[in-house]
Design a protein around this motif. Structure first.
Motif, PDB file in Angstrom:
ATOM      1  N   ALA A 509       0.517  -1.467  -0.329  1.00  0.00           N
ATOM      2  CA  ALA A 509      -0.533  -0.435   0.337  1.00  0.00           C
ATOM      3  C   ALA A 509       0.729   1.306   0.195  1.00  0.00           C
ATOM      4  O   ALA A 509       0.779   2.604  -1.223  1.00  0.00           O
ATOM      5  N   GLY A 510       1.754   1.206   0.557  1.00  0.00           N
ATOM      6  CA  GLY A 510       2.500   2.566   1.336  1.00  0.00           C
ATOM      7  C   GLY A 510       3.499   2.697  -0.144  1.00  0.00           C
ATOM      8  O   GLY A 510       3.917   3.596  -1.426  1.00  0.00           O
ATOM      9  N   ASP A 514      -0.192   5.724  -6.569  1.00  0.00           N
ATOM     10  CA  ASP A 514      -1.605   5.886  -7.597  1.00  0.00           C
ATOM     11  C   ASP A 514      -2.791   4.872  -7.711  1.00  0.00           C
ATOM     12  O   ASP A 514      -3.532   5.007  -8.868  1.00  0.00           O
ATOM     13  N   ASP A 515      -2.827   3.923  -6.869  1.00  0.00           N
ATOM     14  CA  ASP A 515      -4.009   2.770  -6.496  1.00  0.00           C
ATOM     15  C   ASP A 515      -4.107   2.685  -5.567  1.00  0.00           C
ATOM     16  O   ASP A 515      -3.514   2.505  -4.700  1.00  0.00           O
ATOM     17  N   ARG A 516      -5.849   2.735  -5.298  1.00  0.00           N
ATOM     18  CA  ARG A 516      -5.848   3.165  -3.649  1.00  0.00           C
ATOM     19  C   ARG A 516      -6.783   1.747  -3.464  1.00  0.00           C
ATOM     20  O   ARG A 516      -7.040   1.324  -2.464  1.00  0.00           O
ATOM     21  N   ARG A 517      -6.514   0.359  -3.620  1.00  0.00           N
ATOM     22  CA  ARG A 517      -6.668  -1.042  -4.256  1.00  0.00           C
ATOM     23  C   ARG A 517      -6.295  -1.197  -2.974  1.00  0.00           C
ATOM     24  O   ARG A 517      -7.020  -2.035  -1.929  1.00  0.00           O
ATOM     25  N   ALA A 519      -4.209   0.067  -0.661  1.00  0.00           N
ATOM     26  CA  ALA A 519      -4.765   0.310   0.314  1.00  0.00           C
ATOM     27  C   ALA A 519      -5.671  -0.328   1.231  1.00  0.00           C
ATOM     28  O   ALA A 519      -6.806  -0.294   2.556  1.00  0.00           O
ATOM     29  N   LEU A 520      -6.539  -0.327   0.090  1.00  0.00           N
ATOM     30  CA  LEU A 520      -8.418  -1.088   1.398  1.00  0.00           C
ATOM     31  C   LEU A 520      -8.445  -2.327   1.670  1.00  0.00           C
ATOM     32  O   LEU A 520      -8.690  -2.527   1.923  1.00  0.00           O
ATOM     33  N   ALA A 521      -7.414  -3.659   0.489  1.00  0.00           N
ATOM     34  CA  ALA A 521      -7.620  -4.640   1.181  1.00  0.00           C
ATOM     35  C   ALA A 521      -6.749  -4.763   2.347  1.00  0.00           C
ATOM     36  O   ALA A 521      -6.868  -5.522   3.565  1.00  0.00           O
ATOM     37  N   LEU A 522      -5.847  -3.575   3.199  1.00  0.00           N
ATOM     38  CA  LEU A 522      -4.727  -3.394   4.127  1.00  0.00           C
ATOM     39  C   LEU A 522      -6.614  -2.960   5.268  1.00  0.00           C
ATOM     40  O   LEU A 522      -6.180  -4.209   6.152  1.00  0.00           O
ATOM     41  N   ARG A 523      -6.526  -2.264   4.955  1.00  0.00           N
ATOM     42  CA  ARG A 523      -7.726  -1.770   6.045  1.00  0.00           C
ATOM     43  C   ARG A 523      -9.144  -3.400   5.737  1.00  0.00           C
ATOM     44  O   ARG A 523      -8.962  -3.629   7.582  1.00  0.00           O
ATOM     45  N   CYS A 524      -9.422  -4.079   5.151  1.00  0.00           N
ATOM     46  CA  CYS A 524      -9.961  -4.557   5.175  1.00  0.00           C
ATOM     47  C   CYS A 524      -9.566  -6.217   5.740  1.00  0.00           C
ATOM     48  O   CYS A 524     -10.546  -6.407   6.547  1.00  0.00           O
TER      49      CYS A 524
END
Ligand code: MFK
Length: 545
Positions: A509-510, A514-517, A519-524
């Protein structure tokens, strides 16, 4: 006109796989990408063709014919079409050989396992004997027997189908599946000094191989694993007939039905000790660690297939006036599966990359210890997860997921094997303790801290550190109480696997601004929690009295 639901379609497994493409962009040197991608595209094309072919035909299974028309014992096995295509396809695209390619060096394993990941579902578990052949090549290299290496490796690692040999891994017996020390197969020298094996092997996956590594106890040797030796055998004579072995029957299995798993009798099969006449388990261990990596890659590939089909279907299927993908709870279910899959993908390919680095001596001693720990973790966690994801996938299709000719139930039946063969979840959890006793948690901790520096998300870092602290506290609290530590080993192992996966997702994610997915996978993934420790007083086991 009566309503007819669109069937799910399989997107191209390479073109549509953003995780695989991102991994290539990050980890594969630019000069190596074109050749790799050409193979991955071809294997993806094959996967699409095999998927359509499977749905359009009655599933085939191997057939054993034991006797010829005039009473002679023949033990002929007819294979399914994908198995007949296996040698040509896999040698052409170096599905096995890429992992041992000198030019690729430390990258070879990563590139190899990308091929395995794309090929596995289409292969009808031809990947099983490929895994064992790869494991045999690795164990033979480690043992250093020059004669056997010169004889076997040019076949095992061949890029030409007519030279290619498969190797089996003959360990399991009626008395010992996990507890290999109970092996009853005996090795005896004949009058010419030739070692010969006598005994019964109870689960010989893919018996069609031209060679095998087998555990046996030399006559007169001591009890336990220390008294076992590892032998190299060739199964067929110059005319292609079985040498002194017979195939009793093929197993009638829940899944992997295209794979000819057999019960065999060895009746004086010529054999050569791989290295000495003892410590066979120690000598076969490099093979186990390679096949366990294949297992993790194939379990992850199975999750990718489940998600590809379930996601496609969610866009085609309407319910309550909207496509399923627009229904919050269905979308949430798919997102939960996706996040877990992304964690599994990250951990599995990290292990693949580390394996290459260790084999090419570009890894530090701490990374070598880390690989020893992460291999059982990846195997056991992905094995369990693939069953959960396959089960959830069937549910995503409602009743259709329970109907055979959709091809969906097979996903669940086949997934169950990843948690069983090559060591069950519990055996691998105990192997985790074996690895930890050799190295402690320090190498894992160091690697996780290194990964966390790639991302400035403090919530993620705190979640990982706190779960890891609890794992360390559990180990410390157990002290010398081996029973308590063993009873909690599965929870410990899954916690460690999840911590490592979360750290890898955080690093990714870090690096992906340019792709938010990612970071979203990490959050989920973090929302599902990392800590799976279940520390109960061993007195509680009296519940079973
Ligand atoms: C599509 C994907 C395809 C994947 C391929 C599928 C093929 C399927 C076919 C099969 O399923 S074959 C059956 C597989 N069977 C197993 O995996 C056996 C499961 N049992 C274990 O793994 C046990 O843990 C084991 C037999 C290894 C333990 O037995 P012991 O008698 O308790 O062994 P011990 O004394 O702890 O270890 C003996 C030595 O091996 C020790 O080294 P030393 O002799 O130097 O002290 C251990 O450190 C070493 N060892 C054990 N496991 C190791 C290892 N070394 C490195 N890595 C490991 N994982």
């Amino acid at each position: 006109m009566e309503f007819l639901q669109d069937a799910p379609r399989l997107p191209h497994p390479f073109h549509q796989d953003r995780l695989l493409k991102a991994l290539i962009a990050q980890r594969v040197p630019p000069a190596r990408r074109a050749a790799l991608e050409a193979d991955l595209i071809a294997l993806g094309d094959y996967a699409c063709m095999a998927y359509e072919r499977r749905l359009a035909s009655t599933p085939g299974e191997p057939v054993l014919t034991q006797w010829g028309p005039w009473g002679e014992r023949i033990d002929r096995i007819e294979l399914t079409q994908a198995w007949r295509e296996g040698p040509e396809l896999t040698t052409r695209h170096a599905v096995l050989a890429a992992g041992h390619d000198a030019e690729a060096g430390a990258h070879g394993r990563l590139e190899q396992f990308m091929r395995v990941y794309l090929y596995h579902l289409a292969s009808e578990f031809y990947t099983c004997p490929l895994a064992m052949t790869d494991g045999a090549a690795t164990a033979l290299k480690a043992a250093g027997n020059k004669d056997i290496i010169a004889r076997a490796l040019p076949h095992f690692l061949s890029r030409e189908s007519d030279r290619f040999w498969l190797s089996g891994q003959w360990m399991t017996e009626t008395a010992g599946g996990s507890d290999v020390a109970r092996t009853g197969t005996v090795a005896r020298r004949d009058e010419q000094g030739q070692w010969r094996l006598y005994g019964r092997k109870w689960f010989t996956s893919a018996v069609v191989g031209e060679a095998a590594l087998a555990l046996a106890r030399p006559e007169g040797a001591g009890e336990g694993t220390g008294g076992l030796a590892l032998f190299y055998v060739e199964t067929k004579d110059a005319q292609g007939r079985w040498r002194d072995l017979s195939i009793d029957r093929l197993k009638n299995k829940l899944g992997t039905r295209e794979l000819p798993t057999a019960e065999i009798h060895l009746d004086g099969l010529p054999a050569e000790p791989v290295a000495g006449l003892d410590h066979g388990v120690r000598r076969v261990a490099p093979m186990l660690n390679v096949t366990r990596t294949w297992n993790a890659v194939c379990a992850t590939a199975s999750m990718a297939r489940c998600l590809a089909l379930a996601s496609d279907y969610a866009r085609r299927r309407q319910a309550f006036g909207r496509p399923l993908i627009e229904q919050p709870l269905h979308a949430r279910t798919l997102a939960d599966m996706q996040a877990e899959f992304e964690g599994a993908f990250a951990l599995t390919f990290h292990v693949a990359e580390l394996l290459g680095q260790v084999e090419h001596h570009t890894a530090s001693p701490a990374q070598t210890q880390l690989l020893r720990l992460l291999t059982p973790l990846a195997k056991l966690w992905t094995g369990k997860l693939s069953v959960a994801i396959a089960s959830e996938t069937l549910e995503c299709f409602g009743g259709a997921g329970y109907i055979e000719d959709t091809g969906l139930p097979q996903l669940l039946r086949d997934a169950q094997v990843y948690a069983i063969w090559e060591g069950t979840t519990n055996v691998l959890s105990l192997d985790t303790l074996r690895a930890l006793s050799a190295s402690s948690l320090d190498p894992l901790n160091e690697e996780i801290e290194r990964l966390l520096t790639h991302h400035d998300d403090r919530t993620a870092a705190e979640a990982v550190r706190s779960a890891l602290d609890r794992a360390r506290a559990f180990i410390d609290d157990c002290g010398n109480d081996a029973a308590r530590l063993q009873a909690g080993a599965r929870g410990l192992a899954i916690t460690l696997a999840r911590c490592m996966a979360a750290a890898l997702l955080a690093a990714r994610a870090g690096e992906s601004s340019d792709d938010r997915r990612p970071a979203l996978a990490l959050r989920c993934f973090l929302a599902h929690g990392l800590d799976r420790l279940t520390d109960i007083d061993t007195d509680t086991l009296a519940l079973l009295d």
